[in-house]
Design an enzyme around this catalytic site. Structure first.
Site, mmCIF file in Angstrom:
data_model
loop_
_atom_site.group_PDB
_atom_site.id
_atom_site.type_symbol
_atom_site.label_atom_id
_atom_site.label_comp_id
_atom_site.label_asym_id
_atom_site.label_seq_id
_atom_site.Cartn_x
_atom_site.Cartn_y
_atom_site.Cartn_z
ATOM 1 N N GLU A 234 -19.769 -4.567 3.054
ATOM 2 C CA GLU A 234 -19.432 -5.664 1.846
ATOM 3 C C GLU A 234 -19.208 -7.334 2.599
ATOM 4 O O GLU A 234 -18.255 -6.900 2.450
ATOM 5 C CB GLU A 234 -18.363 -5.054 1.262
ATOM 6 C CG GLU A 234 -19.022 -3.986 0.002
ATOM 7 C CD GLU A 234 -18.436 -3.432 -0.875
ATOM 8 O OE1 GLU A 234 -17.093 -3.824 -0.913
ATOM 9 O OE2 GLU A 234 -18.934 -2.711 -1.536
ATOM 10 N N GLU A 330 -24.286 3.011 -0.654
ATOM 11 C CA GLU A 330 -22.884 3.008 -1.643
ATOM 12 C C GLU A 330 -22.797 2.960 -3.237
ATOM 13 O O GLU A 330 -22.820 1.896 -3.294
ATOM 14 C CB GLU A 330 -21.410 2.151 -0.678
ATOM 15 C CG GLU A 330 -20.071 2.863 -1.849
ATOM 16 C CD GLU A 330 -19.179 1.862 -1.107
ATOM 17 O OE1 GLU A 330 -19.248 1.680 0.534
ATOM 18 O OE2 GLU A 330 -18.067 0.845 -1.798
#
Length: 483
Positions: A234, A330
């Site tokens: 991220e 994810e």
């Protein structure tokens, strides 16, 4: 909410699961003969949980108004598989809060072939995430000190729990593919001199590339080859209370093209470099990295998360760069979505079906296991849910909605399968189909998001079969294959 299987129910479930392949052929669906079609059902009301439904059979083309066409001749991506992350929290729980017989049974159930889930893809964190019991990297230094030669690099923090559990998973499924992602570079490489917040200093590009290479080599030496690597989890998010690092696309392209890519190439590494590892809502970021002519040579594909945007951007970016692979890496369930039926809908329709229709070669959920308090964790998500919940006192296992969503794909779609054509756009029926490489069997997932049952036909050439699927339910149909 999660549904706990108490001991008598668990023994009954296990007995049925173990007997099913003997009575009706493998739960992987490879042995349906003479036109027979096996059906495995999970309903939104939990009355059926990966339960064998009535078999059906191919016959002449039917007259149902809804027809799902399947064409094995139209082939798409080859599948790496389905799974979930072995986070520090997951490994610690399974290693320390389960007795050895409990642990062995669970690991065989998760990673073993049918009647197990057959998970064939997992993700590790390089250093700590929020689902770690402490915040650490693999080369921590006191504040103000640096280690550009990486003299203090060590995977020692992984030796007690993570490495033994991954090795056990590999012993059960030697084809398991393992990817890895850092949540942060060591603090001394960053603008904050901390694992929390900040970005990578330009002077640290070469040491950070070497840090990642040493991780790959150290795990390889332990018998755990790393199939794919992202340079940052991220990269557009800087969490306030756990490790994170902002790396914009220009910096990622410079790091991959000028440092990590050439370094791995010089060492003949087979590890894939994947960019992004973040949400669907910013597709321009990985697109910018792929537009860089130097970085693009070293980037094998793009990894996606579910927490913002629309799954359809996967296909759009694939169309722009069809030579690059797609992975979904994810998504977590949690108490923000407490209705079991709603979560089943999302995880099956959006991830197992939508993401694979969007070219994903692998689909990963977040924590493989968490405890009854949604941990252990340090910062970050306080109400995330694992694929399974492990009672931290008794070691008993609760199989959550994510478990069943994964199982409808992982149990029937084996590594090396090809996604094949299945028609879309039907009345609240979503589908995706695969052909297994090892025996030619076909698995078709169908989800009915309508508020009432839907009757439909599945047509393959001149043959078809009919089925009625309850509202809010998923079916995996399996047929064909060589005995």
């Amino acid at each position: 909410m999660a549904s706990t299987l108490h001991a008598p129910r668990w023994r009954s479930w296990l007995a049925r699961a173990l007997l099913a392949p003997l009575l009706a052929g493998s739960a992987g669906g490879a042995c349906a003969a003479n036109g027979a079609v096996q059906a495995w059902i999970t309903t939104g009301d939990q009355s059926k949980l990966l339960a064998r439904g009535p078999d059906t059979a191919f016959g002449r083309a039917g007259t149902d108004a809804i027809v799902i066409d399947v064409d094995p001749a139209q082939r798409y991506q080859e599948m790496v598989g389905f799974g979930a992350a072995i986070t520090d929290a997951s490994a610690w729980l399974i290693r320390n809060r389960m007795a050895a017989p409990q642990r062995d049974t669970l690991m065989r159930e998760l990673f073993g072939p049918a009647p197990g889930l057959g998970l064939s893809f997992t993700r590790l964190t390089i250093g700590a995430s929020d689902f770690s019991r402490s915040h650490y990297s693999l080369d921590d230094m006191p504040p103000g000190q640096q280690d550009p030669a990486l003299a203090h690099f060590s995977i020692e923090p992984n030796r007690a729990e993570v490495l033994p559990l991954v090795k056990q998973a590999l012993a059960i499924n030697p084809k398991l593919r393992v990817m890895a992602s850092p949540w942060s570079a060591p603090g001394w490489m960053k603008s904050t001199d901390s694992l929390v917040k900040g970005t990578l200093k330009p002077a640290a590009f070469a040491p950070f590339a070497e840090y990642l290479r040493r991780y790959l080599d150290a795990y390889q030496a332990e018998g755990v080859p790393i199939f794919a690597l992202t340079l940052q989890n991220e990269p557009h998010f800087e969490p306030a209370d756990y490790p994170g690092m902002r790396v914009d696309p220009a910096k990622r392209a410079a790091f991959i093209g000028g440092h990590l890519g050439p370094l791995l190439a010089r060492h003949n590494s087979a590890t894939r470099i994947l960019d992004w590892d973040h949400n669907w809502n910013e597709p321009d970021s990985p697109a910018a990295v792929l537009a860089d002519p130097v970085a693009r040579r070293y980037v094998s594909g793009v990894a996606w998360h579910c927490y913002g945007g629309d799954v359809r951007v996967q296909a759009a970016l694939h169309d722009a760069y069809p030579d690059k692979e797609t992975y979904f890496t994810e998504c977590s369930g949690g108490e923000w979505a407490p209705r079991w039926a709603d979560s089943l809908n999302f995880f099956v329709r959006t991830l197992m079906i939508g993401s694979t229709r969007g070219w994903a070669k692998g689909v990963l959920l977040w924590n493989l296991a968490l405890d009854e308090k949604h941990g252990p964790h340090l910062g970050g998500c306080g109400n995330c849910r694992g694929v399974v919940t492990i009672d931290s006192v008794s070691g008993e296992v609760t199989r959550n909605v994510e478990y069943y969503a994964l199982a409808h794909a992982s149990r029937f779609v084996r590594q090396g399968a090809r996604r094949i054509f299945s028609s879309s756009g039907h009345d609240q029926l979503d589908s995706v189909a695969f052909r297994n490489a090892d025996d030619g069997s076909i698995a078709l997932l169908v989800f009915n998001s309508a508020k009432e049952a839907r009757k439909f036909s599945v047509r393959v050439g001149a043959r078809s079969f009919s089925y009625a699927l309850a509202a809010g339910s998923v079916a995996t149909f399996s047929w064909g294959g060589r005995r």
